[in-house]
Design a protein around this motif. Structure first.
Motif, PDB file in Angstrom:
ATOM      1  N   ALA A  18      10.313  -1.504   4.190  1.00 11.43           N
ATOM      2  CA  ALA A  18       8.997  -2.065   3.878  1.00 11.43           C
ATOM      3  C   ALA A  18       8.823  -2.308   2.389  1.00 11.43           C
ATOM      4  O   ALA A  18       8.081  -3.207   1.975  1.00 11.43           O
ATOM      5  CB  ALA A  18       7.903  -1.123   4.385  1.00 11.43           C
ATOM      6  N   PHE A  19       9.509  -1.511   1.555  1.00 10.63           N
ATOM      7  CA  PHE A  19       9.382  -1.678   0.113  1.00 10.63           C
ATOM      8  C   PHE A  19      10.099  -2.935  -0.385  1.00 10.63           C
ATOM      9  O   PHE A  19       9.870  -3.375  -1.508  1.00 10.63           O
ATOM     10  CB  PHE A  19       9.945  -0.444  -0.604  1.00 10.63           C
ATOM     11  N   TYR A  20      10.995  -3.487   0.410  1.00  3.58           N
ATOM     12  CA  TYR A  20      11.777  -4.646  -0.017  1.00  3.58           C
ATOM     13  C   TYR A  20      11.276  -5.952   0.591  1.00  3.58           C
ATOM     14  O   TYR A  20      11.817  -7.014   0.331  1.00  3.58           O
ATOM     15  CB  TYR A  20      13.251  -4.439   0.351  1.00  3.58           C
ATOM     16  N   ILE A  21      10.222  -5.876   1.399  1.00  3.00           N
ATOM     17  CA  ILE A  21       9.630  -7.086   1.961  1.00  3.00           C
ATOM     18  C   ILE A  21       8.837  -7.803   0.868  1.00  3.00           C
ATOM     19  O   ILE A  21       8.061  -7.168   0.145  1.00  3.00           O
ATOM     20  CB  ILE A  21       8.703  -6.741   3.143  1.00  3.00           C
ATOM     21  N   PRO A  22       9.001  -9.091   0.677  1.00  2.00           N
ATOM     22  CA  PRO A  22       8.251  -9.800  -0.373  1.00  2.00           C
ATOM     23  C   PRO A  22       6.749  -9.783  -0.090  1.00  2.00           C
ATOM     24  O   PRO A  22       6.314  -9.793   1.069  1.00  2.00           O
ATOM     25  CB  PRO A  22       8.815 -11.226  -0.314  1.00  2.00           C
ATOM     26  N   GLY A  23       5.985  -9.740  -1.155  1.00  2.00           N
ATOM     27  CA  GLY A  23       4.537  -9.724  -1.011  1.00  2.00           C
ATOM     28  C   GLY A  23       3.986 -11.077  -0.589  1.00  2.00           C
ATOM     29  O   GLY A  23       4.642 -12.112  -0.721  1.00  2.00           O
ATOM     30  N   SER A 289       3.260  -4.407   1.727  1.00  2.00           N
ATOM     31  CA  SER A 289       3.162  -3.325   2.715  1.00  2.00           C
ATOM     32  C   SER A 289       3.136  -1.948   2.062  1.00  2.00           C
ATOM     33  O   SER A 289       2.624  -0.987   2.646  1.00  2.00           O
ATOM     34  CB  SER A 289       4.332  -3.415   3.697  1.00  2.00           C
ATOM     35  N   SER A 290       3.663  -1.843   0.842  1.00  2.00           N
ATOM     36  CA  SER A 290       3.659  -0.534   0.170  1.00  2.00           C
ATOM     37  C   SER A 290       2.232  -0.073  -0.143  1.00  2.00           C
ATOM     38  O   SER A 290       2.000   1.124  -0.360  1.00  2.00           O
ATOM     39  CB  SER A 290       4.474  -0.611  -1.120  1.00  2.00           C
ATOM     40  N   ILE A 291       1.272  -1.031  -0.172  1.00  2.00           N
ATOM     41  CA  ILE A 291      -0.121  -0.650  -0.415  1.00  2.00           C
ATOM     42  C   ILE A 291      -0.621   0.288   0.685  1.00  2.00           C
ATOM     43  O   ILE A 291      -1.449   1.174   0.437  1.00  2.00           O
ATOM     44  CB  ILE A 291      -1.007  -1.914  -0.496  1.00  2.00           C
ATOM     45  N   LEU A 292      -0.095   0.093   1.904  1.00  2.00           N
ATOM     46  CA  LEU A 292      -0.502   0.966   3.005  1.00  2.00           C
ATOM     47  C   LEU A 292      -0.117   2.408   2.750  1.00  2.00           C
ATOM     48  O   LEU A 292      -0.846   3.341   3.110  1.00  2.00           O
ATOM     49  CB  LEU A 292       0.126   0.477   4.317  1.00  2.00           C
ATOM     50  N   PHE A 293       1.047   2.598   2.090  1.00  2.00           N
ATOM     51  CA  PHE A 293       1.459   3.958   1.756  1.00  2.00           C
ATOM     52  C   PHE A 293       0.517   4.562   0.709  1.00  2.00           C
ATOM     53  O   PHE A 293       0.220   5.757   0.750  1.00  2.00           O
ATOM     54  CB  PHE A 293       2.897   3.949   1.228  1.00  2.00           C
ATOM     55  N   LEU A 294       0.057   3.714  -0.214  1.00  2.00           N
ATOM     56  CA  LEU A 294      -0.900   4.191  -1.208  1.00  2.00           C
ATOM     57  C   LEU A 294      -2.212   4.614  -0.549  1.00  2.00           C
ATOM     58  O   LEU A 294      -2.792   5.649  -0.893  1.00  2.00           O
ATOM     59  CB  LEU A 294      -1.156   3.087  -2.235  1.00  2.00           C
ATOM     60  N   LEU A 295      -2.671   3.818   0.401  1.00  2.00           N
ATOM     61  CA  LEU A 295      -3.898   4.183   1.120  1.00  2.00           C
ATOM     62  C   LEU A 295      -3.716   5.463   1.920  1.00  2.00           C
ATOM     63  O   LEU A 295      -4.619   6.309   1.976  1.00  2.00           O
ATOM     64  CB  LEU A 295      -4.312   3.035   2.059  1.00  2.00           C
TER      65      LEU A 295
END
Length: 482
Positions: A18-23, A289-295
């Motif tokens: 998920a960290f390597y998926i383009p925004g 998708s990394s924003i979801l980990f932050l949330l």
């Protein structure tokens, strides 16, 4: 077993990928209440502080979003509160007829604060209206020329204040009801609405009013009916966020009138929010998708604070939660690995880290060697820093207030809810415990207690405009130390 392990590994691979998926760019559209007196507006002109304060004091505040909801709630009784609306109450005479009926039947009181003519379709029902022309003070030579006003409190005391862009109230016909004049404002009318007094306006005033530069205009009245009261103020500013938040004299007086009118009708306050305009906003924001980990991390932090707050109140919860966590982990391991029993549980020392933004004051919080046996000293110094800050900035001694339990004095600091009272009292009791003046509260881990203490100190310093975490918009607390 293999399927379960494969599923776990698949989830791990998915999380890493998920960290390597383009925004991507997402267009977000919303509507906000900005530059209006809406109870849902949090800016300077909103009335969200009024709503929260009423609710904190036990009033049932109802925000309605259309005419049907308004009529339905008014049928149950309460205070109809209208503050600086952008639109008229109703263009339908049927709705106005019902509002007038509920008022005359004694089900509702009405309070209108409006310097414009927007509310006149309702006020004409009671033989009054707001002129809409602003009053300016001739005694002030610089803008803004806010007018001088004499206002009466609920206890019939006279106070001298200044209103904002106030207009004045006019009788359509002679009112055959008891009228209580609440406020009188002095000044000259801004006939051309340019925000200042012109020579032509002074000349017109002298011609029509006589040789004087000080004329009184009625800006606040209460009309008393057999079972209801109508309160009208030709200035909405006393109850908006920027004024009520400063706890001005005029704001507190008008706020008390609103509470009194609500007390007479079951402590219900009904605010028609559909009278205010919303501003549409479109914004394109990047999403990854990394924003979801932050949330999720933020959710875990909030959960940790929630649990920690209860553990600090009920010490028995700490061991109980630890036991449940261990049992949950054992169950998860058995489920994944298909173990029938746990043959051995090897205990190892766990190193715990708490990341805190580094400043001159908090620079050594991560150094266990530095913290060892010094937590109590640091807590004591943080309390002394906090106490000194309030003395310097507010001329306000926290220890005297907490020792005398004069909690009402804390309201001037914005500490208005019970949770903040308890946190501040907990900090003071920890300080007393360190000085040997109290045995409570019980502390199991002084390092965790100290870190929690630091975060609470930061929150309270923020109320004064200072920080120990170098937050933007706040001054560094090192200036207080110097």
């Amino acid at each position: 077993m293999r399927l379960k392990l494969f599923t776990v590994f698949l989830l791990i691979i998915g999380l890493l990928a998920a960290f390597y998926i383009p925004g991507i760019a997402i267009k977000v559209e919303t509507a906000l209440y900005v530059g209006t007196c809406s109870p849902l507006s949090f800016d300077w002109s909103g009335t969200s502080i009024l709503v929260q304060r009423l609710r904190n004091e036990g009033y049932h505040v109802i925000i309605v979003n259309n005419n049907d909801e308004l009529i339905n709630e008014l049928s149950k009784g309460g205070l109809l509160l209208i503050i600086g609306p952008d639109k008229s109450v109703s263009a339908d005479n049927t709705d106005l007829d019902l509002i007038e009926k509920y008022f005359l039947d004694g089900k509702i009181n009405i309070a209108v604060l409006d310097e414009n003519t927007t509310s006149n379709n309702l006020l004409h029902r009671f033989n009054i209206h707001v002129n809409g022309t602003m009053i300016l003070d001739t005694m002030l030579t610089q803008d803004p020329q806010y007018p001088f006003t004499i206002i009466k409190t609920l206890d019939n005391e006279t106070k001298y204040v200044r209103l904002n862009w106030a207009s004045f109230i006019v009788n359509d016909t002679k009112i055959n009801r008891p009228v209580d004049i609440v406020s009188i404002t002095y000044g000259i009318l801004d006939l051309n609405s340019n925000g200042k007094i012109d020579d032509e306006e002074i000349a017109y005033f002298l011609k029509t009013r006589g040789n004087t530069s000080f004329n009184g205009w009625i800006t606040g009245i209460i009309i008393v009916y057999p079972s209801s009261k109508l309160f009208v103020m030709s200035d909405s500013s006393p109850l908006i966020n920027t004024e009520l938040g400063r706890n001005l004299t005029v704001s507190q007086i008008v706020y008390n009138y609103v509470k009194k009118l609500s007390d007479e009708k079951g402590k219900r306050v009904i605010i028609p929010n559909y009278l205010y305009r919303r501003k549409s906003i479109q914004q394109t924001i990047p999403f990854h998708s990394s924003i979801l980990f932050l949330l999720f991390a933020n959710f875990l932090e909030q959960a940790d604070q929630f649990i920690d707050a209860y553990i600090s109140q009920y010490s028995i919860l700490g061991p109980l939660i630890l036991l449940l966590t261990i049992l949950g982990l054992i169950g998860l391991m058995k489920s994944v690995s298909n173990l029938k029993k746990l043959a051995e549980f090897k205990h190892e020392k766990v190193r715990e880290y708490k990341i805190i933004i580094e400043t001159i004051i908090t620079a050594n919080l991560l150094d266990k060697k530095f913290l060892k046996n010094k937590e109590k000293i640091l807590i004591k110094r943080y309390w002394e820093l906090l106490r000194q800050a309030f003395i310097i900035v507010k001329n306000f001694d926290l220890e005297e207030v907490l020792a005398s339990k004069s909690y009402n004095k804390l309201r001037v600091l914005g500490i208005v809810d019970q949770k903040k009272f308890k946190k501040l009292l907990w900090m003071y009791r920890i300080y007393l415990k360190i000085n040997g003046k109290s045995h409570l509260p019980i502390v199991f881990n002084w390092r965790k207690t100290m870190i929690k203490y630091v975060l609470l100190v930061e929150d309270l310093l923020n109320l004064l405009g200072y920080t120990i975490f170098r937050k933007e918009g706040f001054r560094d607390a090192k200036y207080l130390i110097k």
